[in-house]
Design an enzyme around this catalytic site. Sequence first.
Site, PDB file in Angstrom:
ATOM      1  CD1 TRP A  18      -2.308  -2.135   1.727  1.00 45.04           C
ATOM      2  CD2 TRP A  18      -3.061  -1.046  -0.090  1.00 45.04           C
ATOM      3  NE1 TRP A  18      -3.369  -2.840   1.213  1.00 45.04           N
ATOM      4  CE2 TRP A  18      -3.854  -2.212   0.114  1.00 45.04           C
ATOM      5  CE3 TRP A  18      -3.356  -0.209  -1.166  1.00 45.04           C
ATOM      6  CZ2 TRP A  18      -4.921  -2.535  -0.741  1.00 45.04           C
ATOM      7  CZ3 TRP A  18      -4.418  -0.554  -2.009  1.00 45.04           C
ATOM      8  CH2 TRP A  18      -5.181  -1.696  -1.784  1.00 45.04           C
TER       9      TRP A  18
ATOM     10  CG  ASP B 105      -3.180   3.900   4.120  1.00 40.46           C
ATOM     11  OD1 ASP B 105      -4.228   3.708   4.772  1.00 40.46           O
ATOM     12  OD2 ASP B 105      -2.924   3.315   3.043  1.00 40.46           O
TER      13      ASP B 105
ATOM     14  CE  LYS C 197      -8.741  -2.938   3.975  1.00 40.34           C
ATOM     15  NZ  LYS C 197      -7.914  -2.057   3.151  1.00 40.34           N
TER      16      LYS C 197
HETATM   17  C1  LIG Z   1      -7.337  -1.556   2.062  1.00 41.38           C
HETATM   18  C2  LIG Z   1      -6.252  -0.584   2.090  1.00 41.38           C
HETATM   19  C3  LIG Z   1      -6.152   0.448   1.137  1.00 41.38           C
HETATM   20  C4  LIG Z   1      -7.114   0.597  -0.018  1.00 41.38           C
HETATM   21  O1  LIG Z   1      -8.349   0.960   0.446  1.00 41.38           O
HETATM   22  P1  LIG Z   1      -9.518   1.367  -0.587  1.00 41.38           P
HETATM   23  O2  LIG Z   1     -10.569   1.836   0.362  1.00 41.38           O
HETATM   24  O3  LIG Z   1      -9.887   0.113  -1.307  1.00 41.38           O
HETATM   25  O4  LIG Z   1      -9.020   2.424  -1.470  1.00 41.38           O
HETATM   26  C5  LIG Z   1      -5.121   1.347   1.261  1.00 41.38           C
HETATM   27  N1  LIG Z   1      -4.235   1.262   2.254  1.00 41.38           N
HETATM   28  C6  LIG Z   1      -4.289   0.283   3.185  1.00 41.38           C
HETATM   29  C7  LIG Z   1      -3.269   0.239   4.272  1.00 41.38           C
HETATM   30  C8  LIG Z   1      -5.302  -0.670   3.135  1.00 41.38           C
HETATM   31  O5  LIG Z   1      -5.362  -1.627   4.055  1.00 41.38           O
END
Ligand SMILES: *Cc1c(COP(=O)(O)O)cnc(C)c1O
Length: 358
Positions: free
Chosen positions: A101, A170, A194
Amino acid sequence: MRVRNFCAGPAAIPEPVLEEVRSELLEWGNAGMSIMEMSHRSSIFDEVASNAKQDFIELLDIPDEYDVLFLQGGATHQFSMVPLNFSSQEDSADYLVTGAWSKKAIVEGQKYSKINIVASSEADNFTHAPDSKLWNLDSNAKYFHYAPNETIQGVAIHQPPDIDTPIVADMSSVILSEPIDVSKFSLIYAGAQKNIGPAGLTIVIIQKEMFEKENSSNSNILRYSQHSKNNSMLNTPPTFAWYMAGKVFKWLKSEGGLEVICKKNHFKANTLYQYIDESNFFSNPVAVENRSIMNIPFILADNNLDSLFIEQAEQNGLLNLKGHRSLGGMRASIYNAMPIEGVHDLIEFMKDFEKTNG
Ligand SMILES: *Cc1c(COP(=O)(O)O)cnc(C)c1O
């Protein structure tokens, strides 16, 4: 009927929340309609929305100098929105690469800004986070971006970096799993699917002074300040996801808040890691100090048995254990909504599988 769902995202939602939502689906209170059929400008929705925001602020103990935004577009949209607002082609931003990511964030960031890769553990297959003593920081960087929990590789950085550059994190797969010191960050973002609720909602925690650094030539929908000014209702927000997130926050509070949930999460993760480490059949490649408490990848000694493992796990009500398609192997995502009993069930199954096939 409900299984143990180890999906990395969209992930399991606490059952009491689903029960409540079900009971309110035809009619919210005495409104004569469900929450998702209501105007986002109605007083009922306004109260639902502001209560959710307040509970989120209390759970994370977010200081007054920050605002919380309920946006759309997922974490992926933030990969662009952050550089669009806070950097430019003439400026540079620092990025730490610890997994899939944080690497993807750079691909988007590069379209709007120069990128300085501070360090990367890719050469070691992302099995650890680069030592902060070896980071190549740029003192002029507009911000520093990283992913404290890499969902695919199961690599975590458990303490925020001690640097002067504004930190952007993030936290999609780690938010609300433990208390955090928000004051160490300038901007935190997280997709909801999540640990917050259903997909479609993205939460941003932003230090208000960042609004002044924002690129004002962007369209309003791409500007944090404009979302803030409009209480995240610059346009129609994802009302149902926001409402459900509010229910998850209430559930977290009733569970005792983030201190309690954090202890439970560590206990769950340690229980699984301990079994994996003691086993001769399963292994986890991540350096102990960088192990995630949310996403636990593991591999079988013989990968020819992968599909049998997945098939038999499913027969035992243990779903979505297949590792990310880029990595193979297995991954158990054990977010807040996964009870310790689910981890015990998984370990029991793994023991049996090892006995029969090891
Ligand atoms: C799932 C995830 C993403 C992507 O998320 P979207 O909502 O599908 O854009 C980005 N960064 C991390 C750390 C993730 O776990």
